[in-house]
Design a protein around this motif. Structure first.
Motif, PDB file in Angstrom:
ATOM      1  N   GLN A  11       0.901  -1.167  -0.035  1.00  0.00           N
ATOM      2  CA  GLN A  11      -0.135   0.091   0.033  1.00  0.00           C
ATOM      3  C   GLN A  11       0.928   1.399  -0.092  1.00  0.00           C
ATOM      4  O   GLN A  11       0.459   2.247  -0.190  1.00  0.00           O
ATOM      5  N   ASN A  12       2.157   1.248   0.362  1.00  0.00           N
ATOM      6  CA  ASN A  12       2.798   2.111   0.412  1.00  0.00           C
ATOM      7  C   ASN A  12       3.689   2.600  -1.101  1.00  0.00           C
ATOM      8  O   ASN A  12       4.243   3.398  -1.357  1.00  0.00           O
ATOM      9  N   SER A  13       3.276   1.688  -2.007  1.00  0.00           N
ATOM     10  CA  SER A  13       3.726   1.704  -3.620  1.00  0.00           C
ATOM     11  C   SER A  13       3.051   2.670  -4.259  1.00  0.00           C
ATOM     12  O   SER A  13       1.899   2.814  -4.269  1.00  0.00           O
ATOM     13  N   SER A  14       3.663   3.231  -5.272  1.00  0.00           N
ATOM     14  CA  SER A  14       2.975   4.341  -5.902  1.00  0.00           C
ATOM     15  C   SER A  14       1.861   3.656  -6.799  1.00  0.00           C
ATOM     16  O   SER A  14       2.143   2.875  -7.382  1.00  0.00           O
ATOM     17  N   GLY A  15       0.755   4.529  -6.668  1.00  0.00           N
ATOM     18  CA  GLY A  15      -0.458   3.962  -7.357  1.00  0.00           C
ATOM     19  C   GLY A  15      -1.261   3.178  -6.937  1.00  0.00           C
ATOM     20  O   GLY A  15      -2.354   2.679  -7.345  1.00  0.00           O
ATOM     21  N   VAL A  16      -1.075   2.728  -5.439  1.00  0.00           N
ATOM     22  CA  VAL A  16      -1.710   1.602  -4.804  1.00  0.00           C
ATOM     23  C   VAL A  16      -2.256   2.685  -3.668  1.00  0.00           C
ATOM     24  O   VAL A  16      -1.728   3.270  -2.816  1.00  0.00           O
TER      25      VAL A  16
END
Length: 107
Positions: free
Chosen positions: A84-89
């Motif tokens: 959830q800390n990834s870009s786009g998530v």
């Protein structure tokens, strides 16, 4: 005022009667040879749940690890970790996000 209204109305009617023009080059979505070829290179990849992963300091926030395949097999060094800390998530990783209540099946 009447001339302006008539001109605007004529422009709207003309726009509505103009046929839609589509691009001459059709859009093409390439299909991967394998459903588990996430990066589209023609080799199978491996997606693994990492439910106990710490994300941004939050323990057991969880992640998904994608290890990319090659002609020589799955690579441990060529990978992407998504959380959830990834870009786009959407959202952010929180403590125990990955915890799923477990109930033992009745015997």
């Amino acid at each position: 005022m009447r001339l302006r209204t008539t001109t605007a109305l004529a422009a709207l009617v003309a726009a509505g009667l103009t046929p839609l023009t589509l691009p001459t080059t059709p859009a093409f979505a390439g299909t991967a040879k394998y459903a588990d070829d996430f990066n589209g290179d023609g080799y199978r990849d491996l997606a693994t749940a990492a439910v106990g992963a710490t994300v941004g300091g939050a323990s057991r926030a969880g992640a998904v690890v994608v290890n990319y395949g090659s002609a020589s097999g799955i690579s441990a060094s060529r990978r992407t970790v998504l959380s959830q800390n990834s870009s786009g998530v959407p959202g952010t990783g929180e403590k125990n996000d990955a915890s799923v209540p477990y109930s033992r099946p009745a015997t």
